[in-house]
Design an enzyme around this catalytic site. Structure first.
Site, mmCIF file in Angstrom:
data_model
loop_
_atom_site.group_PDB
_atom_site.id
_atom_site.type_symbol
_atom_site.label_atom_id
_atom_site.label_comp_id
_atom_site.label_asym_id
_atom_site.label_seq_id
_atom_site.Cartn_x
_atom_site.Cartn_y
_atom_site.Cartn_z
ATOM 1 N N ASP A 30 0.816 -1.215 0.000
ATOM 2 C CA ASP A 30 0.000 0.000 0.000
ATOM 3 C C ASP A 30 0.852 1.268 0.000
ATOM 4 O OD1 ASP A 30 -2.368 1.400 -0.012
ATOM 5 O OD2 ASP A 30 -2.623 1.343 2.161
ATOM 6 N N ASN A 32 1.235 3.306 -2.930
ATOM 7 C CA ASN A 32 1.748 3.668 -4.263
ATOM 8 C C ASN A 32 1.232 5.031 -4.722
ATOM 9 O OD1 ASN A 32 2.851 1.145 -4.277
ATOM 10 N ND2 ASN A 32 1.391 0.261 -5.736
ATOM 11 N N GLY A 33 -0.077 5.257 -4.526
ATOM 12 C CA GLY A 33 -0.697 6.499 -4.985
ATOM 13 C C GLY A 33 -0.097 7.713 -4.279
ATOM 14 N N ARG A 43 -0.975 8.661 -10.331
ATOM 15 C CA ARG A 43 -0.939 7.485 -9.458
ATOM 16 C C ARG A 43 -0.293 6.267 -10.116
ATOM 17 N NH1 ARG A 43 -4.136 7.358 -4.995
ATOM 18 N NH2 ARG A 43 -4.410 5.118 -5.275
ATOM 19 N N THR A 76 -10.818 -7.210 -4.078
ATOM 20 C CA THR A 76 -12.170 -7.225 -4.655
ATOM 21 C C THR A 76 -12.805 -5.835 -4.554
ATOM 22 O OG1 THR A 76 -12.910 -8.105 -2.509
ATOM 23 C CG2 THR A 76 -12.728 -9.684 -4.312
ATOM 24 N N ASN A 78 -10.991 -3.003 -4.975
ATOM 25 C CA ASN A 78 -10.252 -2.053 -5.816
ATOM 26 C C ASN A 78 -10.936 -1.740 -7.158
ATOM 27 O OD1 ASN A 78 -7.006 -3.160 -4.598
ATOM 28 N ND2 ASN A 78 -8.147 -1.326 -4.019
ATOM 29 N N TRP A 79 -11.964 -2.530 -7.535
ATOM 30 C CA TRP A 79 -12.737 -2.207 -8.752
ATOM 31 C C TRP A 79 -13.467 -0.876 -8.608
ATOM 32 C CZ3 TRP A 79 -11.506 -5.218 -12.696
ATOM 33 C CH2 TRP A 79 -11.135 -6.546 -12.469
ATOM 34 N N GLU A 216 1.307 -12.189 13.592
ATOM 35 C CA GLU A 216 1.894 -10.997 14.213
ATOM 36 C C GLU A 216 1.822 -9.886 13.163
ATOM 37 O OE1 GLU A 216 3.015 -10.766 17.332
ATOM 38 O OE2 GLU A 216 2.479 -12.868 17.680
HETATM 39 C C1 IPE Z 1 -5.293 -2.693 0.060
HETATM 40 O O1 IPE Z 1 -5.000 -1.363 -0.158
HETATM 41 C C2 IPE Z 1 -5.296 -3.448 -1.243
HETATM 42 C C3 IPE Z 1 -4.004 -3.643 -1.876
HETATM 43 C C4 IPE Z 1 -2.863 -3.216 -1.432
HETATM 44 C C5 IPE Z 1 -4.036 -4.390 -3.107
HETATM 45 P P1 IPE Z 1 -6.164 -0.281 -0.326
HETATM 46 O O2 IPE Z 1 -5.484 1.011 -0.546
HETATM 47 O O3 IPE Z 1 -7.122 -0.732 -1.360
HETATM 48 O O4 IPE Z 1 -6.873 -0.339 1.089
HETATM 49 P P2 IPE Z 1 -7.784 0.729 1.816
HETATM 50 O O5 IPE Z 1 -8.827 1.149 0.840
HETATM 51 O O6 IPE Z 1 -6.911 1.875 2.220
HETATM 52 O O7 IPE Z 1 -8.323 0.017 3.011
HETATM 53 C C1 IPE Z 2 -1.750 0.084 -3.264
HETATM 54 O O1 IPE Z 2 -1.464 1.443 -3.335
HETATM 55 C C2 IPE Z 2 -1.918 -0.535 -4.621
HETATM 56 C C3 IPE Z 2 -3.276 -1.016 -4.905
HETATM 57 C C4 IPE Z 2 -4.285 -0.962 -4.089
HETATM 58 C C5 IPE Z 2 -3.495 -1.600 -6.220
HETATM 59 P P1 IPE Z 2 -2.613 2.517 -3.370
HETATM 60 O O2 IPE Z 2 -2.986 2.770 -4.794
HETATM 61 O O3 IPE Z 2 -3.730 2.115 -2.485
HETATM 62 O O4 IPE Z 2 -1.867 3.788 -2.795
HETATM 63 P P2 IPE Z 2 -2.473 4.852 -1.782
HETATM 64 O O5 IPE Z 2 -2.958 4.100 -0.589
HETATM 65 O O6 IPE Z 2 -3.586 5.550 -2.499
HETATM 66 O O7 IPE Z 2 -1.330 5.739 -1.470
HETATM 67 MG MG MG Z 3 -4.109 2.427 -0.496
#
Ligand code: IPE
Ligand code: IPE
Ligand code: MG
Length: 249
Positions: A30, A32-33, A43, A76, A78-79, A216
């Site tokens: 998590d 990346n964005g 992003r 599921t 992320n769509w 843990e």
């Molecule tokens: C969890 O990250 C899913 C993945 C890393 C693939 P999200 O960014 O989707 O989670 P939330 O929305 O912050 O809980």
């Molecule tokens: C995790 O990074 C990657 C996926 C969920 C595919 P994010 O895209 O959720 O990055 P943030 O949380 O918005 O920084």
């Molecule tokens: Mg995220």
């Protein structure tokens, strides 16, 4: 005290890692964005950078002898993201699935967990191919969660068991925790010992919820694209110092 018969491998000697390593480490990739946003970039650049980190951490896990490494790639939920971002992630995934020779050479078994049916056909077929080509390997299990949701996984297990019961193949009283585990995507993988989530969020976001019953947890503010090998070292040292009781004393 160190036991002389527990020989460390070279990578462990170099990094000074603890002798007791988790059998199964799970990563929520998590941040990346936010990593991209901090640099004023779209992003998708963060996802590209995150994919590089994934590659590096996988190689490292293989070299230090982690038996099972799971990575949350796409949930599921992320769509719900804008179509443009979902497309960018799927394209990146396609690129990466075509660049897995190194894992096969390293005798890594690849296992994809999640509902494959909703994924683009070419991606689904490539996943099945990689699973088939690597199933003979046992140096490490690399588990990639794509269109994965923990609740979705438990729901489909319940459905399969109900169907078996309706056909008279299993009696309700024969359903145990083991039976349920055997109907999850992770049926061949041990429970999670160490769950790592970077990016400062303190939640599971529906990842391996059944398998983490006694895991843990290790949280860090570092964003996934910045998650270096040294960050994993820190988590492993932290893990080695935890007292796991599993309900005992
Ligand atoms: C969890 O990250 C899913 C993945 C890393 C693939 P999200 O960014 O989707 O989670 P939330 O929305 O912050 O809980
Ligand atoms: C995790 O990074 C990657 C996926 C969920 C595919 P994010 O895209 O959720 O990055 P943030 O949380 O918005 O920084
Ligand atoms: Mg995220």
């Amino acid at each position: 005290m160190a036991f002389p018969f527990l020989k460390k491998n070279t990578a462990q000697e170099e990094t000074g890692l603890p002798e007791i390593l988790p059998k199964h480490v799970a990563f929520i990739m998590d941040g990346n964005g936010r990593w991209a946003k901090k640099r004023g970039m779209p992003r998708k650049f963060g996802h590209r950078e995150g994919a590089k980190t994934f590659h590096d951490i996988t190689r490292y896990c293989r070299s230090i002898g982690i038996q099972n490494a799971s990575f949350y790639v796409f949930s599921t939920e992320n769509w719900r993201r804008p179509e443009e971002e979902v497309d960018a992630i799927m394209n990146l995934l396609w690129e990466y699935l075509n660049d897995c020779d190194e894992y096969l050479e390293q005798e890594v078994r690849m296992i994809f967990i999640g509902d494959k049916s909703r994924l683009p056909e070419r991606i689904r077929n490539r996943m099945l191919e990689l699973e088939e080509d690597s199933k003979k390997y046992d140096k490490m299990n690399l588990i990639l969660a794509i269109n994965y949701g923990g609740r979705d996984e438990i729901t489909q297990a319940a459905r399969q068991l109900a169907e078996k019961a309706a056909r008279g193949e299993i009696r309700p009283e024969e359903i145990t925790e083991d039976t349920i585990s055997q109907h999850l995507y992770t049926r061949e993988i041990p429970d999670v010992d160490l769950m790592i989530r970077p990016s400062g969020e303190l939640r599971l976001s529906n990842f391996l919820i059944w398998q983490c019953a006694y895991a843990e947890y290790y949280f860090t503010d570092v964003l996934w694209p910045d998650f270096a090998r040294s960050e994993l070292d820190k988590a492993l040292r932290d893990f080695a110092g935890r007292g796991r009781r599993f309900g005992g004393v």
